[in-house]
Design an enzyme around this catalytic site. Structure first.
Site, PDB file in Angstrom:
ATOM      1  CB  CYS A 388      12.130 -16.545  -0.183  1.00 49.02           C
ATOM      2  SG  CYS A 388      12.659 -17.193   1.415  1.00 49.02           S
ATOM      3  CD  GLU A 422       9.962 -10.007  -2.539  1.00 46.62           C
ATOM      4  OE1 GLU A 422       9.185  -9.767  -1.595  1.00 46.62           O
ATOM      5  OE2 GLU A 422       9.786 -10.931  -3.357  1.00 46.62           O
TER       6      GLU A 422
END
Length: 529
Positions: A388, A422
């Protein structure tokens, strides 16, 4: 959901029902309606724009913000209600709560299209099934409603009677789908409608064949789906019905140090902090308070002047801190709560122990202020180097996003691995990564003495082969020459690179990075045990 499917569904449902302006009251507006609302444009001028109503609530009464609401008249219906709206043709992050006085009742109102009822096979009702028996594909919400309705009647009603007069479900008998169930299945079932439960759960449905009355009577059902969703939305938990909860944000503005920013999305802060005009956050320990007095009192006791971790990089006024989520549980959770206000695709905030947090700060005379951060799994099976990533809104558009991305790849170079973020990335994150990949690859090709292959580029930059291939394809760097493909820089690509370099203000200098890849034992990687 693609726009083509949405258009196709609307076509199958037929044209919407329109109520002319002046024929409806503010009390009759329901969730799903599209109305014209006053909003300020970029120049600060008021304009009338179409918006879809996503949620309705009574104006919240909060002891910390009641003194700021002296200008409203509680006796007026417009000041009693608030609407959470999505502006037509605008990004979701601009959704906001507006007071009922901003709704333009003199313009047309578009009612939500009725849900398409799936065709059911004709046949006799099988009364041999036990009460509450429903197909396996039904959601838990439908199961609970159907089973309770069968228990409340002595004999099974006929299909016509059950559809004409549905029995209200009592309060406290409904269950939400747990996160361990299939999310895609629950989302499909929720969108299909609640008619499969023989009408017991369709307490929100509105008969749009006739115009609604001006002052409709209040429903007699003890259970209200809007109240249940509102309760879940503000309860501080992201573990139930994520698609419904995260649709409506619960915070308005955040005060972080000397900056005041607007929240973009829902964040699972505790219920008592929801619906505040301003939530005050300590910029060093990231604790949150409902009033400036409580924040000021906290600052007299808070001794933290930088993130609680190891400083692994420092150049000029920029520093990076490595923080273990297992050792600094509270701080990392507060960081995740704050970042969730600006990230729509992330839902995890409680379990921070599997992650390392790399926080970028800017130093001044009062301390090290958080600019942004990225988290990283301690052990990633897919070799993700970022889980993140976020630059706080007050520090965006200053080039800090590329600095965060560049630092994550410097760590991957130290580890000797290829890394990729991600997925899915946010819209702003995807733009930043594409720009970084393009600039890094073009810079490497310009300074290279020999010809470079895709594998050479990946090994020198730690960017995965797939990201290198996609970037080269997007920039049209592949050319066919003498029976083989070569990488060639065009004039337009070089021109774009020169413009980007002029705007780039900060870079990462690897010689200032003092860091070794952390090694974790098997016991340290057994999270939750």
């Amino acid at each position: 959901m693609g726009p083509s499917n949405h258009t196709k569904d609307e076509a199958n449902q037929g044209p919407p029902i329109i109520s002319p302006g002046g024929t409806y009251a503010i009390e009759t507006i329901s969730v799903g309606c599209k109305v014209f609302i006053r909003r300020k444009d970029a120049d600060g001028e008021w304009e009338e724009r179409l918006a879809e109503v996503l949620s309705i609530r009574d104006k919240p009464i909060n002891s910390y913000s009641s003194r700021r609401n002296k200008g409203t008249d509680p006796s007026m219906a417009e000041d009693k209600l608030e609407f959470f709206v999505h502006w037509d043709q605008f990004n979701k992050r601009l959704d906001e709560w507006i007071s009922g006085s901003r709704v333009i009742l003199t313009r047309d109102l578009e009612w939500p299209r009725p849900k398409a009822v799936p065709a059911k096979k004709a046949g006799p009702v099988n009364k041999s099934n036990p009460p509450g028996k429903v197909p396996k594909s039904a959601s838990l919400l439908k199961k609970a409603a159907t089973s309770q309705s069968f228990l409340n009647v002595s004999a099974a009603p006929s299909p016509s009677a059950s559809s004409a007069a549905p029995s209200p479900a009592p309060s406290g008998t409904l269950k939400r789908k747990t996160p361990y169930d299939d999310d895609s299945q629950s989302r499909d079932e929720d969108e299909e409608g609640d008619e499969d439960a023989e009408g017991e759960m369709d307490v929100d449905a509105m008969d749009l064949t006739n115009p609604p009355p001006i002052n409709p009577p209040k429903p007699l059902a003890a259970f209200s789906k809007e109240q249940e969703i509102e309760k879940l939305r503000t309860s501080g938990s992201m573990t139930q019905s994520i698609s419904e909860i995260a649709r409506v944000k619960n915070l308005d503005r955040l005060q972080i140090g000397r900056h005041e920013v607007e929240a973009w999305y829902f964040s699972p802060y505790p219920r008592e902090y929801a619906h505040l005009e301003v939530l005050y956050i300590c910029e060093f320990c990231l604790s949150y308070f409902p009033s400036p007095f409580m924040l000021k009192r906290h600052r007299t006791r808070c001794t933290l002047l930088h993130p609680p971790g190891n400083e692994i990089y420092r150049h000029d006024d920029i520093s990076f801190w490595e923080i273990d989520g297992r050792k600094q549980l509270t701080w990392c959770r507060n960081l995740s709560l704050l970042s969730k206000c600006f990230l729509d695709h992330k839902t995890l905030y409680y379990d921070v122990t599997p992650f390392l947090y790399y926080v970028m700060t800017q130093k001044d005379s009062s301390g090290c202020h958080v600019i942004g951060y990225f988290s990283k799994e301690k052990e990633s099976a897919e070799n993700y180097n970022v889980a993140c990533i976020l630059t706080l809104p007050q520090h965006q558009r200053h080039g800090y996003g590329k600095v965060l991305i560049e630092f994550s790849y410097e760590l991957s170079k130290k580890e000797g691995k290829l890394g990729s973020p991600e997925k899915p990335l946010s819209d702003l994150g995807l733009l930043s990564y594409r720009a970084y990949w393009a600039e890094t690859i073009v810079e490497l090709l310009m300074n290279a003495q020999d010809e470079l292959s895709i594998d050479d580029i990946a090994q020198k930059t730690s960017i995965t082969h797939l990201d290198v291939m996609n970037t080269c394809t997007t920039l049209q760097l592949f050319k066919h020459y003498k029976g083989q493909h070569v990488i060639c820089l065009s004039d337009s690509v070089l021109e774009q690179y020169e413009k980007a370099q002029k705007k780039r203000r900060r870079r990462i200098f690897p010689e200032h990075l003092v860091w070794k890849p952390p090694v974790f034992s098997r016991d340290q990687l057994r999270f939750g045990w």
